[in-house]
Scaffold this active site. Structure first.
Site, PDB file in Angstrom:
ATOM      1  CG  PHE A  24       7.231   1.251  11.466  1.00  0.00           C
ATOM      2  CD1 PHE A  24       7.624   1.426  12.784  1.00  0.00           C
ATOM      3  CD2 PHE A  24       6.716   0.015  11.087  1.00  0.00           C
ATOM      4  CE1 PHE A  24       7.523   0.383  13.701  1.00  0.00           C
ATOM      5  CE2 PHE A  24       6.609  -1.029  11.990  1.00  0.00           C
ATOM      6  CZ  PHE A  24       7.017  -0.839  13.303  1.00  0.00           C
ATOM      7  CG  ASP A  78       4.951  12.573  12.393  1.00  0.00           C
ATOM      8  OD1 ASP A  78       5.372  13.588  11.797  1.00  0.00           O
ATOM      9  OD2 ASP A  78       5.222  11.417  12.037  1.00  0.00           O
ATOM     10  CG  LEU A 127      -1.971  -1.032   1.365  1.00  0.00           C
ATOM     11  CD1 LEU A 127      -2.557  -1.053   2.775  1.00  0.00           C
ATOM     12  CD2 LEU A 127      -3.073  -0.752   0.342  1.00  0.00           C
ATOM     13  N   GLY A 128       2.025   1.162   0.542  1.00  0.00           N
ATOM     14  CA  GLY A 128       2.900   2.332   0.630  1.00  0.00           C
ATOM     15  C   GLY A 128       4.062   2.014   1.549  1.00  0.00           C
ATOM     16  N   GLY A 154       6.646   4.034   4.583  1.00  0.00           N
ATOM     17  CA  GLY A 154       7.061   5.219   5.323  1.00  0.00           C
ATOM     18  C   GLY A 154       8.319   4.932   6.114  1.00  0.00           C
ATOM     19  N   PRO A 197       7.504  -0.942   5.079  1.00  0.00           N
ATOM     20  CG  PRO A 197       7.874  -3.008   4.073  1.00  0.00           C
ATOM     21  CD  PRO A 197       8.492  -2.021   5.026  1.00  0.00           C
ATOM     22  CB  VAL A 198       1.847  -0.046   4.824  1.00  0.00           C
ATOM     23  CG1 VAL A 198       0.495  -0.341   5.451  1.00  0.00           C
ATOM     24  CG2 VAL A 198       2.643   0.921   5.694  1.00  0.00           C
TER      25      VAL A 198
HETATM   26  N1  ATP Z   1      -4.495   1.503   7.890  1.00  0.00           N
HETATM   27  C1  ATP Z   1      -4.158   1.758   6.625  1.00  0.00           C
HETATM   28  N2  ATP Z   1      -5.033   1.515   5.632  1.00  0.00           N
HETATM   29  C2  ATP Z   1      -4.719   1.772   4.340  1.00  0.00           C
HETATM   30  N3  ATP Z   1      -3.529   2.266   3.953  1.00  0.00           N
HETATM   31  C3  ATP Z   1      -2.612   2.522   4.891  1.00  0.00           C
HETATM   32  C4  ATP Z   1      -2.869   2.280   6.272  1.00  0.00           C
HETATM   33  N4  ATP Z   1      -1.765   2.631   6.979  1.00  0.00           N
HETATM   34  C5  ATP Z   1      -0.887   3.088   6.086  1.00  0.00           C
HETATM   35  N5  ATP Z   1      -1.371   3.022   4.827  1.00  0.00           N
HETATM   36  C6  ATP Z   1      -0.687   3.396   3.574  1.00  0.00           C
HETATM   37  O1  ATP Z   1       0.692   3.206   3.728  1.00  0.00           O
HETATM   38  C7  ATP Z   1       1.394   4.413   3.471  1.00  0.00           C
HETATM   39  C8  ATP Z   1       2.613   4.494   4.364  1.00  0.00           C
HETATM   40  O2  ATP Z   1       2.202   4.763   5.668  1.00  0.00           O
HETATM   41  P1  ATP Z   1       3.218   5.131   6.820  1.00  0.00           P
HETATM   42  O3  ATP Z   1       2.427   5.697   7.926  1.00  0.00           O
HETATM   43  O4  ATP Z   1       4.055   3.937   7.122  1.00  0.00           O
HETATM   44  O5  ATP Z   1       4.206   6.183   6.168  1.00  0.00           O
HETATM   45  P2  ATP Z   1       4.047   7.733   5.881  1.00  0.00           P
HETATM   46  O6  ATP Z   1       2.959   8.301   6.742  1.00  0.00           O
HETATM   47  O7  ATP Z   1       3.878   7.894   4.415  1.00  0.00           O
HETATM   48  O8  ATP Z   1       5.436   8.305   6.297  1.00  0.00           O
HETATM   49  P3  ATP Z   1       5.979   8.555   7.778  1.00  0.00           P
HETATM   50  O9  ATP Z   1       6.933   7.471   8.053  1.00  0.00           O
HETATM   51  O10 ATP Z   1       6.619   9.882   7.681  1.00  0.00           O
HETATM   52  O11 ATP Z   1       4.796   8.515   8.709  1.00  0.00           O
HETATM   53  C9  ATP Z   1       0.357   5.520   3.709  1.00  0.00           C
HETATM   54  O12 ATP Z   1       0.636   6.663   2.985  1.00  0.00           O
HETATM   55  C10 ATP Z   1      -0.925   4.861   3.248  1.00  0.00           C
HETATM   56  O13 ATP Z   1      -1.059   5.028   1.859  1.00  0.00           O
END
Ligand code: ATP
Ligand code: MG
Length: 423
Positions: A124, A243, A119-120, A122, A126-127
């Site tokens: 932390f 944040d 999905l993305g 960040g 991969p999601v």
């Molecule tokens: N519960 C969720 N449901 C659907 N998509 C999600 C969910 N959690 C995260 N994502 C997807 O995963 C991506 C990465 O999320 P993550 O919070 O790990 O990183 P980030 O917010 O882009 O960066 P940062 O590390 O600065 O917080 C998000 O932008 C979103 O698209």
């Protein structure tokens, strides 16, 4: 101790602490009755079965120390002298509402963390999108989930993972993303959340080919996110989120906004203290000026970040963008002076809403953003003020009916939007 191989010793530990749990549960039931008049207490109590379903000595101490129902703070855990104590508590925060998964189970739920489920990504790690049901855990609702997997070579680690569990494991609110469970196995750290169908606000607002969000949807998102932040600031023991930004605001299928990512969250000041002092962390452009200068963190620092997001919603522009003309690269510096001048407001509002916004409503939102972005923290609104103002603006209907403006959105290679006009 691990999710898999440590289960046997975990069970023995569990039995040893059963009496403690019974006492704690009785206490919760009593508190649920005596505090049922208090909305915040109620909200916290929703999380109570697992909050006090703690089976370590630390939990007993935490309860006795306070002598009444209160959220377990991050400091209760991170002040523990040994890493092992932190590990024990994180493993102990298990209850009927927070599931402990094995890595194997999450592998299965995500098609072996397949690329197509990504999905993305960040800070932390991969999601992935996944699916869980009661075949995995009796009583577990069949649902899509988002599984966040710690990147073992990344900058974040156990501390952020634990903060997420300590905060989101206890705080439940319609505008906070729901943590369903986690995995703790050897060096692996994963978090399992409810799946948010529309992903992050960042993607919805800024992704190249996404449809423009209409004004009313932007206002719904602004209100939902404000409610989530107000809840954190007003719980018995305030939480500073630290944040707040578009990528941490997730959207449900009907654009209900929920805050995610509590890795940087902090317990607010206690007693007479007005602030906490901490190392400056966060994301460029969103952090309040006084926090950057002094490291002093208050709930008003979150209000500043909220103002930045509100401005991004109004303008459709990212807080920092090096591809814009130099005067406009820093959104706050460029737009804040324009927010108070009603004649200049049209220069600020995202052209992609095509003039379809209520003028008076937009002026009020602009004034609110201006206040939240005050350099001095004192004049900034509180989040409950923000909620009140935005609630009153949800159904404004003096929609501007300007000349028909055809906005053909195409993009130049450097990301600038090129517009065409007609009519
Ligand atoms: N519960 C969720 N449901 C659907 N998509 C999600 C969910 N959690 C995260 N994502 C997807 O995963 C991506 C990465 O999320 P993550 O919070 O790990 O990183 P980030 O917010 O882009 O960066 P940062 O590390 O600065 O917080 C998000 O932008 C979103 O698209
Ligand atoms: Mg995030």
């Amino acid at each position: 101790m691990t999710c898999g191989s440590g289960m046997h010793s975990h069970n023995i530990y569990y039995r040893k602490q059963k009496n403690l749990m019974n006492t704690v549960e009785t206490r919760i039931k009593h508190l649920a009755c005596t505090h049922s008049h208090d909305m915040h207490a109620c909200a916290l109590l929703i999380g109570s079965p697992f909050l006090f379903d703690l089976i370590g000595q630390q939990a007993e101490k935490a309860v006795l120390k306070r002598g009444s129902f209160q959220r377990l703070c991050l400091s209760d855990v991170s002040n523990s002298s040994s890493i092992q104590a932190i590990d024990d508590i994180s493993v102990s925060l298990v209850g009927p509402k927070l599931h402990t998964f094995t890595l194997e189970e999450l592998r299965e739920a995500t098609h072996n963390f397949s690329w197509s489920n990504l999905l993305g990504e960040g800070g932390f790690g991969p999601v992935y999108k996944g699916f869980v049901d009661d075949k995995l855990r009796p009583g577990l609702k069949a649902q899509s989930v988002a599984v966040k997997r710690l990147d073992l070579d990344g900058k974040q680690g156990h501390k952020e993972w634990l903060a997420e569990i300590i905060f989101l494991g206890q705080l439940r609110h319609p505008h906070l993303v729901k943590l369903i469970g986690y995995c703790y196995e050897e060096e692996h750290r994963l978090l399992v959340y409810e799946f948010m169908a529309r992903g992050s606000l960042e993607n919805q607002l800024f992704r190249r080919y996404s449809a423009a969000l209409p004004w009313s949807t932007r206002m719904k998102i602004a209100l939902g996110a404000a409610k989530g932040l107000a809840f954190l600031h007003e719980t018995d023991k305030p939480v500073i989120y630290r944040d707040f930004k578009t990528s941490n605001i997730l959207l449900d299928s009907d654009y209900t906004a929920k805050l995610s990512d509590f890795g940087l969250a902090k317990d607010g000041p206690e007693g007479e203290e007005t602030h906490i002092t901490t190392r400056v962390m966060g994301t460029q452009g969103y952090a309040a000026p006084e926090y950057i200068m002094t490291g002093h963190l208050t709930t008003k620092s979150d209000v500043y970040s909220y103002g930045v997001v509100l401005l991004e919603l109004l303008t459709g522009k990212r807080v920092v963008d090096k591809t814009r003309p130099s005067r406009e690269q820093n959104l706050v510096e460029w737009a804040r002076p324009l927010l108070r001048d009603q004649r200049k407001l049209f220069r600020v509002i995202d052209p992609r809403v095509e003039g379809q916004f209520p003028i008076k409503g937009a002026q009020k939102v602009a004034a609110l953003a201006y206040k939240c972005l005050s350099h001095n923290p004192n004049p900034r609104a509180t989040m409950s003020d923000v909620v009140k103002i935005l609630e009153s603006l949800q159904n404004f209907d003096d929609v501007f009916k300007g000349p028909f403006v055809y906005v053909a959105v195409s993009e130049t290679s450097d990301g600038d939007i090129v517009k065409g006009k007609e009519g």
